[in-house]
Design a protein around this motif. Structure first.
Motif, PDB file in Angstrom:
ATOM      1  N   TRP A 377       0.860  -1.190   0.000  1.00  0.00           N
ATOM      2  CA  TRP A 377       0.000   0.000   0.000  1.00  0.00           C
ATOM      3  C   TRP A 377       0.886   1.227   0.000  1.00  0.00           C
ATOM      4  O   TRP A 377       2.016   1.196   0.493  1.00  0.00           O
ATOM      5  N   ALA A 378       0.380   2.318  -0.565  1.00  0.00           N
ATOM      6  CA  ALA A 378       1.067   3.606  -0.512  1.00  0.00           C
ATOM      7  C   ALA A 378       0.056   4.693  -0.187  1.00  0.00           C
ATOM      8  O   ALA A 378      -1.073   4.670  -0.686  1.00  0.00           O
ATOM      9  N   GLY A 379       0.458   5.628   0.665  1.00  0.00           N
ATOM     10  CA  GLY A 379      -0.407   6.734   1.040  1.00  0.00           C
ATOM     11  C   GLY A 379       0.375   8.028   1.114  1.00  0.00           C
ATOM     12  O   GLY A 379       1.606   8.024   1.229  1.00  0.00           O
ATOM     13  N   LEU A 380      -0.334   9.141   1.028  1.00  0.00           N
ATOM     14  CA  LEU A 380       0.297  10.456   1.009  1.00  0.00           C
ATOM     15  C   LEU A 380       0.121  11.151   2.354  1.00  0.00           C
ATOM     16  O   LEU A 380      -0.990  11.502   2.738  1.00  0.00           O
ATOM     17  N   ARG A 381       1.230  11.346   3.058  1.00  0.00           N
ATOM     18  CA  ARG A 381       1.189  12.052   4.338  1.00  0.00           C
ATOM     19  C   ARG A 381       1.059  13.556   4.068  1.00  0.00           C
ATOM     20  O   ARG A 381       1.876  14.127   3.332  1.00  0.00           O
ATOM     21  N   PRO A 382       0.105  14.235   4.692  1.00  0.00           N
ATOM     22  CA  PRO A 382      -0.018  15.687   4.492  1.00  0.00           C
ATOM     23  C   PRO A 382       0.932  16.427   5.423  1.00  0.00           C
ATOM     24  O   PRO A 382       0.684  16.544   6.620  1.00  0.00           O
ATOM     25  N   MET A 383       2.039  16.936   4.884  1.00  0.00           N
ATOM     26  CA  MET A 383       3.078  17.542   5.721  1.00  0.00           C
ATOM     27  C   MET A 383       3.204  19.035   5.475  1.00  0.00           C
ATOM     28  O   MET A 383       3.259  19.488   4.328  1.00  0.00           O
ATOM     29  N   LEU A 384       3.280  19.788   6.555  1.00  0.00           N
ATOM     30  CA  LEU A 384       3.632  21.200   6.512  1.00  0.00           C
ATOM     31  C   LEU A 384       5.138  21.339   6.724  1.00  0.00           C
ATOM     32  O   LEU A 384       5.769  20.463   7.321  1.00  0.00           O
ATOM     33  N   PRO A 385       5.757  22.405   6.244  1.00  0.00           N
ATOM     34  CA  PRO A 385       7.218  22.518   6.320  1.00  0.00           C
ATOM     35  C   PRO A 385       7.789  22.425   7.732  1.00  0.00           C
ATOM     36  O   PRO A 385       8.895  21.909   7.919  1.00  0.00           O
ATOM     37  N   GLY A 386       7.057  22.902   8.730  1.00  0.00           N
ATOM     38  CA  GLY A 386       7.554  22.851  10.098  1.00  0.00           C
ATOM     39  C   GLY A 386       7.218  21.574  10.823  1.00  0.00           C
ATOM     40  O   GLY A 386       7.538  21.422  12.009  1.00  0.00           O
ATOM     41  N   MET A 387       6.549  20.620  10.134  1.00  0.00           N
ATOM     42  CA  MET A 387       6.195  19.311  10.690  1.00  0.00           C
ATOM     43  C   MET A 387       5.191  19.397  11.833  1.00  0.00           C
ATOM     44  O   MET A 387       4.970  18.432  12.556  1.00  0.00           O
ATOM     45  N   MET A 388       4.576  20.561  12.021  1.00  0.00           N
ATOM     46  CA  MET A 388       3.541  20.739  13.028  1.00  0.00           C
ATOM     47  C   MET A 388       2.210  20.932  12.310  1.00  0.00           C
ATOM     48  O   MET A 388       2.146  21.637  11.308  1.00  0.00           O
ATOM     49  N   ASN A 402      -7.751  21.630  10.638  1.00  0.00           N
ATOM     50  CA  ASN A 402      -7.143  20.567  11.438  1.00  0.00           C
ATOM     51  C   ASN A 402      -6.478  19.629  10.437  1.00  0.00           C
ATOM     52  O   ASN A 402      -7.047  18.624  10.023  1.00  0.00           O
ATOM     53  N   THR A 403      -5.282  19.980  10.017  1.00  0.00           N
ATOM     54  CA  THR A 403      -4.655  19.288   8.897  1.00  0.00           C
ATOM     55  C   THR A 403      -3.137  19.427   8.966  1.00  0.00           C
ATOM     56  O   THR A 403      -2.604  20.194   9.773  1.00  0.00           O
ATOM     57  N   GLY A 404      -2.436  18.652   8.136  1.00  0.00           N
ATOM     58  CA  GLY A 404      -0.984  18.758   8.057  1.00  0.00           C
ATOM     59  C   GLY A 404      -0.242  18.009   9.137  1.00  0.00           C
ATOM     60  O   GLY A 404       0.848  18.406   9.545  1.00  0.00           O
ATOM     61  N   HIS A 405      -0.788  16.862   9.577  1.00  0.00           N
ATOM     62  CA  HIS A 405      -0.184  16.111  10.678  1.00  0.00           C
ATOM     63  C   HIS A 405       0.998  15.243  10.243  1.00  0.00           C
ATOM     64  O   HIS A 405       1.643  14.616  11.090  1.00  0.00           O
ATOM     65  N   GLY A 406       1.258  15.163   8.958  1.00  0.00           N
ATOM     66  CA  GLY A 406       2.397  14.397   8.482  1.00  0.00           C
ATOM     67  C   GLY A 406       2.343  12.938   8.862  1.00  0.00           C
ATOM     68  O   GLY A 406       1.326  12.275   8.688  1.00  0.00           O
ATOM     69  N   HIS A 407       3.459  12.429   9.423  1.00  0.00           N
ATOM     70  CA  HIS A 407       3.540  11.003   9.764  1.00  0.00           C
ATOM     71  C   HIS A 407       2.912  10.702  11.123  1.00  0.00           C
ATOM     72  O   HIS A 407       2.943   9.560  11.575  1.00  0.00           O
ATOM     73  N   LEU A 408       2.287  11.714  11.764  1.00  0.00           N
ATOM     74  CA  LEU A 408       1.760  11.515  13.117  1.00  0.00           C
ATOM     75  C   LEU A 408       0.255  11.766  13.223  1.00  0.00           C
ATOM     76  O   LEU A 408      -0.247  12.068  14.303  1.00  0.00           O
ATOM     77  N   GLY A 409      -0.469  11.644  12.125  1.00  0.00           N
ATOM     78  CA  GLY A 409      -1.910  11.863  12.183  1.00  0.00           C
ATOM     79  C   GLY A 409      -2.616  10.921  13.139  1.00  0.00           C
ATOM     80  O   GLY A 409      -3.490  11.322  13.918  1.00  0.00           O
ATOM     81  N   TRP A 410      -2.250   9.669  13.124  1.00  0.00           N
ATOM     82  CA  TRP A 410      -2.825   8.653  14.011  1.00  0.00           C
ATOM     83  C   TRP A 410      -2.485   8.975  15.457  1.00  0.00           C
ATOM     84  O   TRP A 410      -3.296   8.811  16.368  1.00  0.00           O
ATOM     85  N   THR A 411      -1.280   9.467  15.685  1.00  0.00           N
ATOM     86  CA  THR A 411      -0.806   9.747  17.043  1.00  0.00           C
ATOM     87  C   THR A 411      -1.412  11.027  17.629  1.00  0.00           C
ATOM     88  O   THR A 411      -1.708  11.080  18.822  1.00  0.00           O
ATOM     89  N   LEU A 412      -1.617  12.058  16.806  1.00  0.00           N
ATOM     90  CA  LEU A 412      -1.979  13.378  17.320  1.00  0.00           C
ATOM     91  C   LEU A 412      -3.452  13.736  17.191  1.00  0.00           C
ATOM     92  O   LEU A 412      -3.935  14.649  17.876  1.00  0.00           O
ATOM     93  N   SER A 413      -4.197  13.059  16.326  1.00  0.00           N
ATOM     94  CA  SER A 413      -5.509  13.553  15.909  1.00  0.00           C
ATOM     95  C   SER A 413      -6.513  13.679  17.052  1.00  0.00           C
ATOM     96  O   SER A 413      -7.347  14.596  17.045  1.00  0.00           O
ATOM     97  N   ALA A 414      -6.470  12.792  18.023  1.00  0.00           N
ATOM     98  CA  ALA A 414      -7.463  12.857  19.099  1.00  0.00           C
ATOM     99  C   ALA A 414      -7.317  14.134  19.919  1.00  0.00           C
ATOM    100  O   ALA A 414      -8.304  14.657  20.454  1.00  0.00           O
TER     101      ALA A 414
END
Length: 442
Positions: A377-388, A402-414
């Motif tokens: 599988w391949a997916g596109l991480r939505p990343m902002l330049p500052g990684m925040m 509420n967007t741009g979580h990069g590789h931590l969407g699962w970790t930070l979204s709640a």
């Protein structure tokens, strides 16, 4: 009290809507993990919510098959000189953890320029991300308990391992930042690595173990939470493409959509953009710059179809620092391996030369696990330049992100869902004849 640290009976009581909010209609664009957690947090506060999603189901893009880690221990942002130097070395190696398509693209190279300008913020952003990840963990656990969501959750910690002293020493510096952010993460010896996860094969200098981290199936969780949203009265419009977003003279939000051949325009009082890599285009329609770039990641799901493979696959989640590969055990019969970062625009192609290193890694570290049935599988991480992530108000009134979580969407979204829901509630209260509002914490 239950194992989630809350009164189960009390947590199942539904919030009563604030009457001032009944007529306010909030749109959430996107039904990935951030969109669904946002819709849930808003619904719990008594708001009328509609989620618009272009796929037939929730969690069909980046929230479909990620690495599975709920990992405060992986909260280090990438804006460091060490990461840049590694990226330069890897540029022309097709199997490298980071791959850059050199084809000219203004969006890509301007994003990289902004990424480099964020290097001075590396320390602060890493510490802030750790704190956010720890807060998110408690919100997610309470949601799963309250709504009875089964998502192959494993609370066995995450083990980072390092092959050389140089890698370990670099990780020790990162560990100081993680501990500054409040994370308990301890160094472990090679013998301790083998004791924590006996199935792991290889020679290691040392590692770090974060007992409080965990793993789970993001797709199962998001689908389960979408069903909980429906029980709370959230309208989920699937198979619906957003064609345009605009704001009227009276500051309402007009969203033009298409479902099959049917075009429609709906009016909303507030908008929360949770559209992943699509957030940049939506923000541009509203006159705002949200510089999300799609950073492609790959995963494979190894199906453990025989008893030997099930016994030989690890249960503890792993992170191989050198290869930048993470793993999760998703129930008895699935083993998820994920990694790589590819800067190649909105390209969702699954490339064999990017999948093969993940399969090879499994064979090297878990030789008794059969790789006969592997699903890539391949997916596109939505990343902002500052990684925040961008969490909060936009420049337009009544528009939120509420967007741009990069590789931590699962970790930070709640946690970010709670933050944006609080802001929306405050915005509604400030426009209401009454100044008080009943808010139920998620």
């Amino acid at each position: 009290m239950n194992r989630w640290g809350s009164d189960a009976g009390a947590s199942r009581r539904r919030p009563q809507p604030d009457l001032d909010h009944v007529m306010s209609h909030i749109a959430v664009i996107g039904a990935g993990i951030t969109g669904v957690t946002t819709a849930y947090a808003l619904a719990r506060r008594g708001h009328r919510v509609t989620v618009i999603e272009r796929h037939r189901y929730a969690a069909m893009e980046t929230s479909f098959a990620n690495g599975g880690q709920l990992s405060a221990s992986n909260a280090e942002v990438w804006n460091s000189r060490a990461t840049v130097f590694k990226g330069l070395r890897w540029m022309f190696t097709r199997s490298a953890p980071l791959l850059l398509n050199p084809r000219p693209s203004w969006h890509k190279y301007s994003w990289i320029g902004e990424f480099l300008r964020q290097i001075p913020n590396y320390r602060r952003n890493t510490v802030d991300t750790v704190r956010l990840a720890i807060a998110a963990r408690e919100h997610l656990f309470s949601i799963a308990q309250r709504e009875g969501i089964a998502f192959d959750h494993e609370q066995r910690g995450i083990l980072h391992f390092h092959a050389t002293r140089r890698e370990f020493d670099a990780a020790t510096k990162v560990n100081a930042l993680l501990r500054e952010g409040g994370l308990e993460r301890r160094p472990v010896t090679p013998d301790e690595i083998r004791a924590i996860e006996p199935a792991l094969q290889g020679q290691f200098y040392g590692g770090f173990y974060t007992e409080s981290d965990s793993t789970g199936d993001i797709h199962k969780f998001t689908r389960g939470l979408a069903q909980a949203c429906e029980r709370l009265g959230v309208e989920l419009r699937y198979d619906t493409t957003v064609e345009s977003v605009s704001q009227t003279a009276d500051e309402r939000i007009a969203i033009a959509t298409r479902c099959d051949a049917l075009a429609d325009t709906s009016m909303f009082d507030r908008l929360v953009v949770c559209a992943g890599v699509g957030s940049r285009a939506l923000a541009a329609q509203l006159g705002e710059r949200v510089n999300v770039y799609p950073v492609k990641g790959y995963s494979i799901t190894v199906h453990l179809d025989d008893a030997q493979s099930r016994a030989a696959a690890p249960w503890v989640s792993l992170l191989d620092d050198k290869a930048k590969i993470v793993t999760s055990r998703l129930g008895a019969e699935r083993f998820r391996i994920a990694g790589t970062a590819e800067l190649n625009g909105e390209n969702r192609d699954i490339r064999c030369d990017r999948v093969e290193p993940l399969v090879r890694w499994v064979r090297e570290h878990f030789p008794a696990v059969s790789t006969e049935r592997v699903v890539p599988w391949a997916g596109l991480r939505p990343m902002l330049p500052g990684m925040m992530p961008k969490v909060g108000r936009g420049r337009r009134r009544h528009v939120f992100y509420n967007t741009g979580h990069g590789h931590l969407g699962w970790t930070l979204s709640a946690a970010t869902a709670q933050a944006v829901a609080d802001l929306v509630s405050a915005d509604l209260s400030s426009c209401s004849p009454r100044t008080t509002a009943a808010t139920v914490s998620g």
